[in-house]
Structure formats: structure tokens, C-alpha cells
Scaffold this motif. Sequence first.
Motif, mmCIF file in Angstrom:
data_model
loop_
_atom_site.group_PDB
_atom_site.id
_atom_site.type_symbol
_atom_site.label_atom_id
_atom_site.label_comp_id
_atom_site.label_asym_id
_atom_site.label_seq_id
_atom_site.Cartn_x
_atom_site.Cartn_y
_atom_site.Cartn_z
ATOM 1 N N PRO A 9 8.476 0.557 13.119
ATOM 2 C CA PRO A 9 9.892 0.637 12.737
ATOM 3 C C PRO A 9 10.173 1.897 11.935
ATOM 4 N N ARG A 10 11.304 2.496 12.205
ATOM 5 C CA ARG A 10 11.701 3.712 11.504
ATOM 6 C C ARG A 10 12.593 3.329 10.328
ATOM 7 N N VAL A 11 12.201 3.733 9.123
ATOM 8 C CA VAL A 11 12.885 3.326 7.899
ATOM 9 C C VAL A 11 13.371 4.551 7.136
ATOM 10 N N ALA A 12 14.612 4.495 6.649
ATOM 11 C CA ALA A 12 15.173 5.550 5.796
ATOM 12 C C ALA A 12 15.414 4.973 4.410
ATOM 13 N N VAL A 13 15.020 5.725 3.393
ATOM 14 C CA VAL A 13 15.257 5.318 2.009
ATOM 15 C C VAL A 13 16.100 6.389 1.332
ATOM 16 N N LEU A 14 17.246 5.975 0.787
ATOM 17 C CA LEU A 14 18.102 6.872 0.012
ATOM 18 C C LEU A 14 17.968 6.493 -1.461
ATOM 19 N N ALA A 15 17.604 7.456 -2.312
ATOM 20 C CA ALA A 15 17.426 7.192 -3.739
ATOM 21 C C ALA A 15 18.094 8.290 -4.550
ATOM 22 N N ASP A 16 18.538 7.946 -5.778
ATOM 23 C CA ASP A 16 19.236 8.926 -6.607
ATOM 24 C C ASP A 16 18.511 9.250 -7.909
ATOM 25 N N SER A 17 17.279 8.757 -8.097
ATOM 26 C CA SER A 17 16.489 9.090 -9.282
ATOM 27 C C SER A 17 15.029 8.807 -8.988
ATOM 28 N N ASP A 18 14.143 9.234 -9.893
ATOM 29 C CA ASP A 18 12.712 9.021 -9.664
ATOM 30 C C ASP A 18 12.351 7.545 -9.651
ATOM 31 N N THR A 19 12.929 6.752 -10.569
ATOM 32 C CA THR A 19 12.589 5.339 -10.620
ATOM 33 C C THR A 19 13.133 4.587 -9.404
ATOM 34 N N ARG A 20 14.326 4.961 -8.956
ATOM 35 C CA ARG A 20 14.873 4.293 -7.779
ATOM 36 C C ARG A 20 14.148 4.735 -6.503
ATOM 37 N N TRP A 21 13.677 5.967 -6.493
ATOM 38 C CA TRP A 21 12.840 6.396 -5.366
ATOM 39 C C TRP A 21 11.560 5.558 -5.325
ATOM 40 N N LYS A 22 10.956 5.344 -6.467
ATOM 41 C CA LYS A 22 9.744 4.521 -6.551
ATOM 42 C C LYS A 22 10.013 3.114 -6.038
ATOM 43 N N TRP A 23 11.123 2.514 -6.506
ATOM 44 C CA TRP A 23 11.460 1.162 -6.067
ATOM 45 C C TRP A 23 11.748 1.126 -4.570
ATOM 46 N N GLY A 24 12.576 2.046 -4.089
ATOM 47 C CA GLY A 24 12.962 2.031 -2.686
ATOM 48 C C GLY A 24 11.806 2.268 -1.745
ATOM 49 N N ALA A 25 10.964 3.246 -2.069
ATOM 50 C CA ALA A 25 9.840 3.577 -1.198
ATOM 51 C C ALA A 25 8.820 2.437 -1.153
ATOM 52 N N LEU A 26 8.500 1.879 -2.308
ATOM 53 C CA LEU A 26 7.528 0.790 -2.342
ATOM 54 C C LEU A 26 8.091 -0.474 -1.706
ATOM 55 N N THR A 27 9.382 -0.725 -1.903
ATOM 56 C CA THR A 27 10.012 -1.882 -1.277
ATOM 57 C C THR A 27 9.955 -1.768 0.233
ATOM 58 N N ALA A 28 10.274 -0.584 0.760
ATOM 59 C CA ALA A 28 10.243 -0.371 2.206
ATOM 60 C C ALA A 28 8.879 -0.707 2.786
ATOM 61 N N ASN A 29 7.840 -0.285 2.083
ATOM 62 C CA ASN A 29 6.482 -0.529 2.585
ATOM 63 C C ASN A 29 6.050 -1.982 2.438
ATOM 64 N N ARG A 30 6.707 -2.725 1.543
ATOM 65 C CA ARG A 30 6.335 -4.130 1.363
ATOM 66 C C ARG A 30 7.083 -5.066 2.305
ATOM 67 N N ILE A 31 8.286 -4.689 2.750
ATOM 68 C CA ILE A 31 9.064 -5.610 3.581
ATOM 69 C C ILE A 31 8.999 -5.273 5.067
ATOM 70 N N VAL A 32 8.455 -4.089 5.414
ATOM 71 C CA VAL A 32 8.281 -3.717 6.821
ATOM 72 C C VAL A 32 6.890 -3.103 6.965
ATOM 73 N N SER A 33 6.131 -3.555 7.939
ATOM 74 C CA SER A 33 4.759 -3.077 8.115
ATOM 75 C C SER A 33 4.699 -1.839 8.998
ATOM 76 N N ASP A 34 3.750 -0.956 8.672
ATOM 77 C CA ASP A 34 3.426 0.211 9.501
ATOM 78 C C ASP A 34 4.680 1.003 9.876
#
Length: 442
Positions: A9-34
Amino acid sequence: MPASISPRPRVAVLADSDTRWKWGALTANRIVSDIQFDGFLLRGRATPTARQLEEVGVRAESLREVTGVEFLRTMGREAYDVVVLAGVGGAVQAMLHGLARAWEGRAKRPVVVTGYVGVVYEKLSDGLLLRHGADLVLANSRHDADRFRAVYEGVGADAGSVVETALPFLGGARYDEEAREGRPFTVVFATQPSVPVSRTDRTYLLRRAAEHARKHPEREVLVKLRSKPGEHTTHIEELPYQKLAAKIPGGLPTNCTLVYGHMGEVLDRTDLLVTVSSTAALESLHRRIPTAVLTDLGVREVLGNHHFLGSGCLASWDELDAGYRPAPDALWLSRQGVAANGSYETAFEAARERVAELLAADELPPIAPYYTTATAPGYLPGILARHHLDPKGEPMPGASAVSEETGGVRRIVRSAVRDVARGAYRHGVQRVAPVIRRMGEL
């Protein structure tokens, strides 16, 4: 037959700060595999620097800085399976309306996910309603999930999007005091950019950390900083602790040092975590590290430490100086999604199942936020306008996205101008604004 799902699956993460980038990127990897993972950094005052991105330690296959309009046009042009919006509430609401317009008429569109980067202790209703319209609104705990549903149901909005998960960055080895192997007992004071606000309060906390080090010369006291001077995180830091430390009478003792780096690596050597209300407390509690939430400045909503009522972690520097080590309440930990009992790996199953179900559907309904020009005609247009969208979610005249064919020299000049503008903004926040406030207090 259900629509086929791509092998990756192709996933896009939009973030506006370092902490939200951390949350968004890690969340993406936890809720969708590979996943095939593309990152977009929303241009603004808190756009993370290369150092901040490196510290987060999450890698994307592509990563670029964009305006909201550029992001929306990319989403309208390219095919994604999942879009994670890791931004402040107003930005999320604007992107939801913009995406609804960009995908108008499509039977099959990407699944949209959003949520919060940490403890939700203020502006609960405002922030939640600004996130309504996403397919999944992730709650980091059972406590938050109950509150989120109550807010949506209270205004008559669909609460079915609320899904209980946990903070995606919890992890690390469980604390073992006997495994210290001769290293000094280490106390970590986890600072926050915006809590507390005043110079007096921030100086007080730093001074008490230094005094703790002096009273316990056998201990090591680390003051964990979020950013270097000139950098911004999710919140503005007008009075960096680095500058306050330089004015501590006698300086910091040799066993009290300022540190940067990944929070997980700092926790690897922590025996006592001290903070006012940082999400670092939840990371620490997840590892079963003794954790103290300070009461020195009161237990107040403005500080966020009221969130820890009932946790068993509230304490003062005086108590810590005397050797007190808080013991957390097990029921409170369970309700807050800390999962110190080992259930953390199952915390994302419901979100994974919901995303898989939506990806397999033949079609998805149009994005339908609670806020519209009918429900909030005096509020929504201003939010959209801040991101250069009109009340219909269309880009305003003059808000055209920069062409991907923009010449190299022009791109370099634009980047340099943005850097200068950011520098001027940060100088105003950190130097000029405090002076003006002090003058106003005379």
C-alpha cells in the motif's frame, strides 16, 4: 468483488512539526504493513530541520516540504491508498475540506487517518471537531477514546471514526534497576517548549534540577532538551533552557548536563524521569521507569499536569530530593494506554482491521467534516483561508502550487528567502517578544 489491494500500500504522511512527523510516520507503519511511504512536511514556523528529522529516526522513500495547496494537488494527481494527516487541528480541517474537493466524484479514494501526538489536556472539543471528517480519528488510550466519542455524539456528529490505539512510539527495554552495572543513578528532567511559559517558572525548574545534582553528587542529572536555539517543535519556545542555564549562579554542577538526542536512547539510562507534563512521562511509565510529574508550580490545567491526577506520579522536587520515588497506579496506566502489562503489541489491531476493511471496499463515502459553511459559517472560512482555500475547499486565486519544473536557481533563491523569513520570525519570538512583554509589565 472487492477492489484489489496493492501488495505494498502506498501511504502519504503530512506533518507540520518534528513531533507530529514522528507520530504520523510511526503510526503509518503500525496500521499498514509493508508500505510505500512518502513524507510531506507542511511549510510553516515549525517545519523540522534536518537535525530534528535525523533525531526522530524515521525514514521515508521520499520527503519534501510543501504548502497545503501543493499537498492537495499532489493528492489529487497521484494514487495513494492511505493518507495520514499529522497536523494541528486547523491544518487537518483545511486538508480534509481540500481533499474532499480534490476527490469529489471518486468512488474509490484513499483512507484518511488523523489523531493526536500525545496527551490531550486542552482544547479537547475544538481540536476534535477540527479533526472530524477523517475515516479514522485515533485515540491514544481508552480514556481518550471515551472522551472523543462523547464530544462527537454531543454535537450530533458521527463518532464511528474514533478508534482506540496507543502512542506509536512507546517501546524499549523494561527498566531493571539491577542492570545498571555500576553506572551512576541517573535522573532525567524532560523539558517542554511551552510549559511552563514564564522565565521565572522555567528558571525555577532548572535551578531545582541543578540543586538536586548538588545534593546528590553521586547521581547524574540530565536536562533533556527538545530543540536547539533557533529550532522549533510543535510549540514555540520563547525561553530556551540553554540560555537560562548560562545565567544560573555558579553555573550547572559537573553532574548536571544538558542533553539532546532520541528520547528512547536517553530512557535507556534513566532511573528516574522528572517532568511537568511531557509525553515522555508516558514513554517512561511504559518501560516501568520510576516517573515523577512535578507539583511545584501547582496542579493546573495550563500546565497539563492535571492529566496525571490519580496516576500516583505527582511529586515535588523537595520530595525527590528526600529520596521519594513515585509508584504508578496500575488502573490509571491501563486507562491511559501505557500498556505496561505487555499488551502494547495488540493496541493497533483495531486500527489495522479498520484500515484493511476500508481498503477492501468497492467505494468509500465522500469526506464529510462536521464543520461546514452551514454548521460553522463564522469559523470555517477563516480556517480554510489560512491555508489559501476558499469556503468550498478550492485553492484561492494566487495560491497556485509551484511547478515541479521550477528551475534550480529559482528554487534555491526561494529556499534561501524562506530560511531568512523563518530566522526573522524565530528572532522575533525568542528575542523581541519577551522584551516587549517586559516593557508592558513596567
